[in-house]
Motif scaffolding. Structure first.
Motif, mmCIF file in Angstrom:
data_model
loop_
_atom_site.group_PDB
_atom_site.id
_atom_site.type_symbol
_atom_site.label_atom_id
_atom_site.label_comp_id
_atom_site.label_asym_id
_atom_site.label_seq_id
_atom_site.Cartn_x
_atom_site.Cartn_y
_atom_site.Cartn_z
ATOM 1 N N LEU A 1 -7.228 0.293 -5.921
ATOM 2 C CA LEU A 1 -6.964 0.507 -4.494
ATOM 3 C C LEU A 1 -6.755 1.994 -4.198
ATOM 4 C CD1 LEU A 1 -6.197 -0.545 -1.634
ATOM 5 C CD2 LEU A 1 -3.834 -0.735 -2.458
ATOM 6 N N TRP A 2 -5.992 2.640 -5.056
ATOM 7 C CA TRP A 2 -5.708 4.066 -4.827
ATOM 8 C C TRP A 2 -6.963 4.915 -5.045
ATOM 9 C CZ3 TRP A 2 -5.530 8.698 -7.688
ATOM 10 C CH2 TRP A 2 -4.922 9.765 -7.022
ATOM 11 N N GLU B 1 -9.681 4.001 -2.276
ATOM 12 C CA GLU B 1 -9.362 4.100 -0.855
ATOM 13 C C GLU B 1 -8.198 5.044 -0.549
ATOM 14 O OE1 GLU B 1 -8.758 0.226 0.907
ATOM 15 O OE2 GLU B 1 -7.811 1.157 2.661
ATOM 16 N N LEU B 2 -7.027 4.732 -1.080
ATOM 17 C CA LEU B 2 -5.827 5.421 -0.599
ATOM 18 C C LEU B 2 -5.823 6.915 -0.896
ATOM 19 C CD1 LEU B 2 -3.051 2.771 -1.335
ATOM 20 C CD2 LEU B 2 -4.249 3.258 0.810
ATOM 21 N N ASN C 1 -3.877 -2.042 -8.311
ATOM 22 C CA ASN C 1 -3.292 -0.922 -7.569
ATOM 23 C C ASN C 1 -4.037 0.382 -7.851
ATOM 24 O OD1 ASN C 1 -1.400 -2.512 -6.353
ATOM 25 N ND2 ASN C 1 0.256 -2.000 -7.798
ATOM 26 N N GLU D 1 2.223 7.123 4.601
ATOM 27 C CA GLU D 1 2.514 5.750 4.176
ATOM 28 C C GLU D 1 2.349 4.772 5.341
ATOM 29 O OE1 GLU D 1 6.293 5.679 2.144
ATOM 30 O OE2 GLU D 1 5.605 7.184 0.690
ATOM 31 N N ARG E 1 0.805 -1.224 0.000
ATOM 32 C CA ARG E 1 0.000 0.000 0.000
ATOM 33 C C ARG E 1 0.837 1.271 0.000
ATOM 34 N NH1 ARG E 1 -5.337 -1.191 1.976
ATOM 35 N NH2 ARG E 1 -5.399 0.701 3.203
ATOM 36 N N ALA F 1 -1.269 4.275 5.765
ATOM 37 C CA ALA F 1 -1.804 3.419 4.697
ATOM 38 C C ALA F 1 -1.556 1.954 5.004
ATOM 39 C CB ALA F 1 -1.176 3.797 3.361
ATOM 40 N N GLU F 2 -0.431 1.679 5.654
ATOM 41 C CA GLU F 2 -0.090 0.288 5.975
ATOM 42 C C GLU F 2 -0.627 -0.140 7.327
ATOM 43 O OE1 GLU F 2 4.172 0.212 5.336
ATOM 44 O OE2 GLU F 2 3.801 -0.624 3.328
#
Ligand code: ATP
Ligand code: MG
Length: 388
Positions: free
Chosen positions: A325-326, A329-330, A322, A362, A300, A365-366
């Motif tokens: 995901l971004w 969410e991210l 990816n 970051e 992530r 995110a993790e």
């Protein structure tokens, strides 16, 4: 459907009852062009085009508060969920091929003859349903034929080639042999890039822009620059990924121009009068700057890093898990702390503040930190020279 039945279906569309009520009280009101075409095809018209035999401003004023366009003697009335465009019957003559037309008052029959395609050259009088149409109009509508009214039509107004492609893509109609031959030879003449650009922008706003672009490539390939791709493979999945706040039209264009070289692309978009911000978005999104690193990213934090600063259109085009995901969410992830908190904690102002915030994001995110205190700790971790 018979042309006279247009009046019946008009009652069912937004703005139709208002228009019919007006026509009951006022003679010389004709529904024309795309509105008649769409009603005859059982489609709902975008806006209602009306020709008024009489004072346009006065008639428009009875419908609502019109916006008057002095130069063309036309008026637009916006109502609840509808728009009505009114104009007096007019002819247009072209001082030079592709130049803006000179407009003169005319009869309704002459106004019908200046139209782009036979399927748009139909007028229905309200409320009695009297029809005035180019002789081939109804048959062409029935057979799905796009036919110009005279051989000089594309020369007079080269934007009609683009309009033809738009109708072909939207309605599945096809030009007759002569119209196709004329389109194959059509050039831009003196048409401004802005007018051509407006037609491209209308195509990009269609439900299936690729269908219209494919029609353009089929009938008038010279209208599109080298390297332009009408239905690029990545487009459909990218459209699925594009969030509601993204620009669908610009994503489509970016996907189509991915194979063009940057300088040519920039020049083309400038010629077509795209606003600078839109041009830059198309260029950036079509260059795949984030594509490879984003697809290759593992984890992530790496996804966050790879997509940082990219427009949502570019990430949608990159595609894959990816990107999803971004986008989903991210990209919405926000820290509870800001740069001020880090400076208050002793960090020197400067680029290290941004880098520290990035580190905390970051970590968040993790799932390695949550809440202000942990975010602060993650940001300051290894920042060095905190002075604390
Ligand atoms: P849409 O459904 O996309 O609105 P439309 O056919 O209604 O398409 P408009 O641009 O709203 O098109 O124009 C209304 C009518 O004016 C057309 O149906 C056509 O008869 C006429 N018209 C528009 N542009 C041109 C043109 N460049 N040359 C000749 N006639 C035109
Ligand atoms: Mg219209």
């Amino acid at each position: 459907m018979e042309a006279a039945d247009v009046v019946v279906s008009l009652r069912e569309v937004a703005g139709g009852p208002e228009l019919l009520e007006l026509a009951d009280a006022h003679g010389g009101i004709w529904l024309v062009g795309g509105a008649v075409r769409d009603l005859l095809l059982g489609r709902s018209p975008g806006e209602l085009d009306v020709v008024v035999e009489g004072d346009v401003g006065e008639v428009a004023g009875r419908l609502g508060e019109p916006v008057l366009h002095e130069r063309f003697g036309t008026a637009t009335v916006q109502g609840d969920g509808f728009a009505i465009d009114l104009a007096a019957p007019r002819t247009e003559s072209y001082p030079a091929p592709g130049a803006l037309p000179e407009v003169a008052p005319a009869t309704l029959a002459e106004d019908i003859e200046r139209r782009d395609f036979t399927i748009n050259a139909i007028a229905v009088r309200l409320p009695d349903g009297e029809v005035l149409a180019e002789p081939r109009a109804l048959a062409d509508l029935q057979s799905g034929t796009l036919r110009v009214l005279h051989p000089g039509s594309f020369e007079d107004d080269p934007t009609r080639v683009w309009r033809m492609a738009r109708y072909a893509g939207r309605l599945g109609f096809r030009p007759d042999e002569e119209t196709a031959a004329l389109a194959a030879q059509a050039g831009p003449g003196q048409t401004s890039g802005e007018r051509i650009g407006n037609e491209l922008r209308l195509i990009l706003a269609e439900d299936d822009p690729s269908a219209a672009l494919e029609a353009l490539a089929e009938y008038c390939p010279q209208a599109l620059p080298a390297g332009f791709s009408c239905r690029p493979e990545r487009l459909a999945p990218a459209l699925e990924l594009l969030p509601a706040d993204g620009r669908r039209d610009l994503l489509v264009l970016a996907a189509c121009v991915a194979a063009m070289d940057t300088a040519t692309l920039q020049r083309w978009l400038d010629d077509l009068a795209f606003p600078a911000a839109d041009r830059d978005l198309v260029v950036a999104s079509s260059r795949w700057v984030t594509g490879e690193p984003l697809r290759a990213a593992q984890g992530r934090a790496a996804v966050l890093r790879a997509a940082r600063g990219a427009p949502v259109e570019a990430v949608a085009l990159a595609g894959g898990d990816n990107a999803a995901l971004w986008l989903e969410e991210l990209r919405h992830l926000e820290l509870e702390i800001g740069g001020d908190d880090l400076i208050a904690a002793g960090l020197e102002p400067g680029p290290q503040v941004g880098a520290a915030l990035e580190r905390a994001l970051e970590a968040k995110a993790e799932g390695r930190c949550s809440g202000r205190e942990e975010e602060l700790a993650a940001a300051l971790e290894g920042a060095g020279g905190t002075g604390a």
